[in-house]
Scaffold this motif. Structure first.
Motif, PDB file in Angstrom:
ATOM      1  N   GLU A   1       3.190   2.022  13.997  1.00  0.00           N
ATOM      2  CA  GLU A   1       3.058   2.770  12.900  1.00  0.00           C
ATOM      3  C   GLU A   1       4.131   2.367  11.807  1.00  0.00           C
ATOM      4  N   ALA A   2       5.110   2.170  12.178  1.00  0.00           N
ATOM      5  CA  ALA A   2       6.286   2.044  11.183  1.00  0.00           C
ATOM      6  C   ALA A   2       5.923   0.574  10.301  1.00  0.00           C
ATOM      7  N   ILE A   3       5.276  -0.189  10.845  1.00  0.00           N
ATOM      8  CA  ILE A   3       4.951  -1.562  10.231  1.00  0.00           C
ATOM      9  C   ILE A   3       3.332  -1.719   9.766  1.00  0.00           C
ATOM     10  N   ARG A   4       2.444  -0.797  10.219  1.00  0.00           N
ATOM     11  CA  ARG A   4       1.159  -0.821  10.108  1.00  0.00           C
ATOM     12  C   ARG A   4       0.636  -0.821   8.571  1.00  0.00           C
ATOM     13  N   SER A   5       1.360  -0.184   7.770  1.00  0.00           N
ATOM     14  CA  SER A   5       0.628  -0.361   6.400  1.00  0.00           C
ATOM     15  C   SER A   5       1.153  -1.732   5.806  1.00  0.00           C
ATOM     16  N   GLN A   6       2.361  -2.113   6.262  1.00  0.00           N
ATOM     17  CA  GLN A   6       2.677  -3.586   5.595  1.00  0.00           C
ATOM     18  C   GLN A   6       1.865  -4.493   6.336  1.00  0.00           C
ATOM     19  N   VAL A   7       1.538  -4.348   7.529  1.00  0.00           N
ATOM     20  CA  VAL A   7       0.504  -5.244   8.266  1.00  0.00           C
ATOM     21  C   VAL A   7      -0.923  -5.382   7.370  1.00  0.00           C
ATOM     22  N   HIS A   8      -1.244  -4.063   7.138  1.00  0.00           N
ATOM     23  CA  HIS A   8      -2.414  -4.031   6.312  1.00  0.00           C
ATOM     24  C   HIS A   8      -2.582  -4.723   5.033  1.00  0.00           C
ATOM     25  N   LEU A   9      -1.402  -4.359   4.294  1.00  0.00           N
ATOM     26  CA  LEU A   9      -1.175  -5.248   2.915  1.00  0.00           C
ATOM     27  C   LEU A   9      -1.160  -6.688   3.062  1.00  0.00           C
ATOM     28  N   PHE A  10      -0.288  -6.943   3.900  1.00  0.00           N
ATOM     29  CA  PHE A  10      -0.182  -8.518   4.113  1.00  0.00           C
ATOM     30  C   PHE A  10      -1.420  -9.235   4.365  1.00  0.00           C
ATOM     31  N   GLN A  11      -2.178  -8.464   5.633  1.00  0.00           N
ATOM     32  CA  GLN A  11      -3.760  -9.049   5.879  1.00  0.00           C
ATOM     33  C   GLN A  11      -4.818  -9.021   4.594  1.00  0.00           C
ATOM     34  N   LEU A  12      -4.400  -8.006   3.923  1.00  0.00           N
ATOM     35  CA  LEU A  12      -5.507  -7.611   2.858  1.00  0.00           C
ATOM     36  C   LEU A  12      -5.300  -9.084   1.911  1.00  0.00           C
ATOM     37  N   SER A  13      -3.915  -9.121   1.703  1.00  0.00           N
ATOM     38  CA  SER A  13      -3.462 -10.434   0.754  1.00  0.00           C
ATOM     39  C   SER A  13      -4.068 -11.583   1.259  1.00  0.00           C
ATOM     40  N   ARG A  14      -3.909 -11.898   2.676  1.00  0.00           N
ATOM     41  CA  ARG A  14      -4.493 -13.090   3.141  1.00  0.00           C
ATOM     42  C   ARG A  14      -5.974 -13.350   3.042  1.00  0.00           C
ATOM     43  N   ILE A  15      -6.931 -12.141   3.242  1.00  0.00           N
ATOM     44  CA  ILE A  15      -8.268 -12.260   2.830  1.00  0.00           C
ATOM     45  C   ILE A  15      -8.712 -12.318   1.429  1.00  0.00           C
ATOM     46  N   THR A  16      -7.830 -12.008   0.733  1.00  0.00           N
ATOM     47  CA  THR A  16      -8.141 -11.826  -0.651  1.00  0.00           C
ATOM     48  C   THR A  16      -8.138 -13.318  -1.303  1.00  0.00           C
ATOM     49  N   LEU A  17      -7.043 -13.933  -0.773  1.00  0.00           N
ATOM     50  CA  LEU A  17      -6.697 -15.514  -1.077  1.00  0.00           C
ATOM     51  C   LEU A  17      -7.832 -16.242  -0.374  1.00  0.00           C
ATOM     52  N   GLY A  18      -8.632 -15.814   0.455  1.00  0.00           N
ATOM     53  CA  GLY A  18      -9.611 -16.605   0.994  1.00  0.00           C
ATOM     54  C   GLY A  18     -10.078 -16.072   2.205  1.00  0.00           C
ATOM     55  N   THR A  19     -11.355 -15.671   2.660  1.00  0.00           N
ATOM     56  CA  THR A  19     -11.560 -15.143   3.796  1.00  0.00           C
ATOM     57  C   THR A  19     -12.302 -16.190   5.003  1.00  0.00           C
ATOM     58  N   GLU A  20     -12.360 -17.369   4.536  1.00  0.00           N
ATOM     59  CA  GLU A  20     -13.056 -18.375   5.575  1.00  0.00           C
ATOM     60  C   GLU A  20     -12.404 -18.479   6.916  1.00  0.00           C
ATOM     61  N   HIS A  21     -10.938 -18.607   6.812  1.00  0.00           N
ATOM     62  CA  HIS A  21     -10.632 -18.772   8.309  1.00  0.00           C
ATOM     63  C   HIS A  21     -10.657 -17.392   8.875  1.00  0.00           C
ATOM     64  N   TYR A  22     -10.342 -16.266   8.312  1.00  0.00           N
ATOM     65  CA  TYR A  22     -10.370 -15.018   8.854  1.00  0.00           C
ATOM     66  C   TYR A  22     -11.729 -14.668   9.150  1.00  0.00           C
ATOM     67  N   ARG A  23     -12.741 -14.861   8.395  1.00  0.00           N
ATOM     68  CA  ARG A  23     -14.192 -14.575   9.162  1.00  0.00           C
ATOM     69  C   ARG A  23     -14.473 -15.345  10.145  1.00  0.00           C
ATOM     70  N   ALA A  24     -14.085 -16.617  10.269  1.00  0.00           N
ATOM     71  CA  ALA A  24     -14.302 -17.596  11.355  1.00  0.00           C
ATOM     72  C   ALA A  24     -13.755 -17.382  12.783  1.00  0.00           C
ATOM     73  N   ARG A  25     -12.737 -16.589  12.534  1.00  0.00           N
ATOM     74  CA  ARG A  25     -11.751 -16.135  13.844  1.00  0.00           C
ATOM     75  C   ARG A  25     -11.928 -14.891  14.184  1.00  0.00           C
ATOM     76  N   VAL A  26     -12.252 -13.989  13.429  1.00  0.00           N
ATOM     77  CA  VAL A  26     -11.956 -12.350  13.435  1.00  0.00           C
ATOM     78  C   VAL A  26     -12.700 -11.779  14.721  1.00  0.00           C
ATOM     79  N   VAL A  27     -13.816 -12.281  15.005  1.00  0.00           N
ATOM     80  CA  VAL A  27     -14.721 -11.540  16.000  1.00  0.00           C
ATOM     81  C   VAL A  27     -14.345 -12.165  17.279  1.00  0.00           C
ATOM     82  N   GLY A  28     -14.274 -13.503  17.421  1.00  0.00           N
ATOM     83  CA  GLY A  28     -14.153 -14.369  18.647  1.00  0.00           C
ATOM     84  C   GLY A  28     -12.606 -14.045  19.056  1.00  0.00           C
ATOM     85  N   GLU A  29     -11.622 -13.793  18.319  1.00  0.00           N
ATOM     86  CA  GLU A  29     -10.200 -13.599  18.715  1.00  0.00           C
ATOM     87  C   GLU A  29     -10.258 -12.252  19.318  1.00  0.00           C
ATOM     88  N   HIS A  30     -10.649 -11.156  18.607  1.00  0.00           N
ATOM     89  CA  HIS A  30     -10.757  -9.852  19.155  1.00  0.00           C
ATOM     90  C   HIS A  30     -11.417  -9.588  20.483  1.00  0.00           C
TER      91      HIS A  30
END
Length: 230
Positions: free
Chosen positions: A158-187
């Protein structure tokens, strides 16, 4: 230039309510990384006292989501290579431990919750809503920490959760292709390994899941947004 609009707090004078609304606004992109946060403007937008805003910002500072510096005031954290490496390195270690602990402690209900989160991600893929998909991603990891049943481990997450959320949000804002291709399979792979997998393999997969996200974010930022040294 008008200040970004945020939802008014439902209850007056509550620091946590103010913190929740400002956090929501940050995650909604109203205040991108590096944006200033001014008490007087936030108090007017949220319809709460400046004291409540000040206390709310202190909560977000404890989460590592904002920084206060005498010469710059209060700002949303920026994405520097050093910050990204620190947050994702800590997360990789925590996620590995959480997954291995959950493997030994998760009951059928906890395992079912992991599957439910993955199924929800799969259903959300068609909508194209990156922030909603990310929220389900974070919920999946919340469920792993809950299944691990270690209060101190959860507090570290929880101490880093908000930072992780913001960084991941920045990741998908810059492009969702890599994220969407892997998110379901990896989880789905993580859920299967927690249910019945080799602990060492689980640890490696949990860590690589995080490091892959870190590499992608750094690559996208390097190409699209010049990084400041940190």
């Amino acid at each position: 230039m008008s200040s970004p609009q945020v939802r008014k707090a439902v209850r007056r004078g509550l620091a946590h309510e103010a913190a929740d609304k400002v956090r929501d606004a940050i995650f909604a992109g109203e205040f991108p990384p590096g944006s200033p946060l001014k008490e007087v403007d936030l108090a007017a937008s949220l319809d709460v006292s400046r004291g409540s805003v000040r206390e709310g910002l202190a909560i977000l500072a404890q989460e590592g989501l904002i920084r206060s510096e005498w010469h710059r005031g209060t700002t949303v954290i920026e994405l520097t290579p050093a910050d990204i490496d620190e947050v994702y390195s800590v997360r990789a270690a925590l996620d590995s431990l959480a997954a291995r602990t959950a493997q030994t402690r998760a009951d059928p209900a906890a395992l079912a919750e992991l599957d439910r989160c993955v199924d929800a991600m799969a259903a959300e893929l068609a909508s194209g809503n990156g922030p909603r998909l990310l929220a389900l991603d974070i919920a999946f990891h919340d469920a792993i920490y809950a299944a691990a049943g270690n209060g101190r481990l959860t507090a570290a997450w929880e101490a880093i959760r908000s930072q992780v959320h913001l960084f991941q949000l920045s990741r998908i804002t810059l492009g969702t292709e890599h994220y969407r291709a892997r998110v379901v399979g990896e989880h789905r792979e993580l859920a299967a390994l927690i249910r019945d997998g080799d602990p060492e393999v689980l640890s490696q997969v949990a860590e690589e899941h995080v490091h892959s996200a870190r590499r992608t974010l750094l690559e996208k930022l390097t190409v699209q947004v010049p990084l400041t040294s940190g």
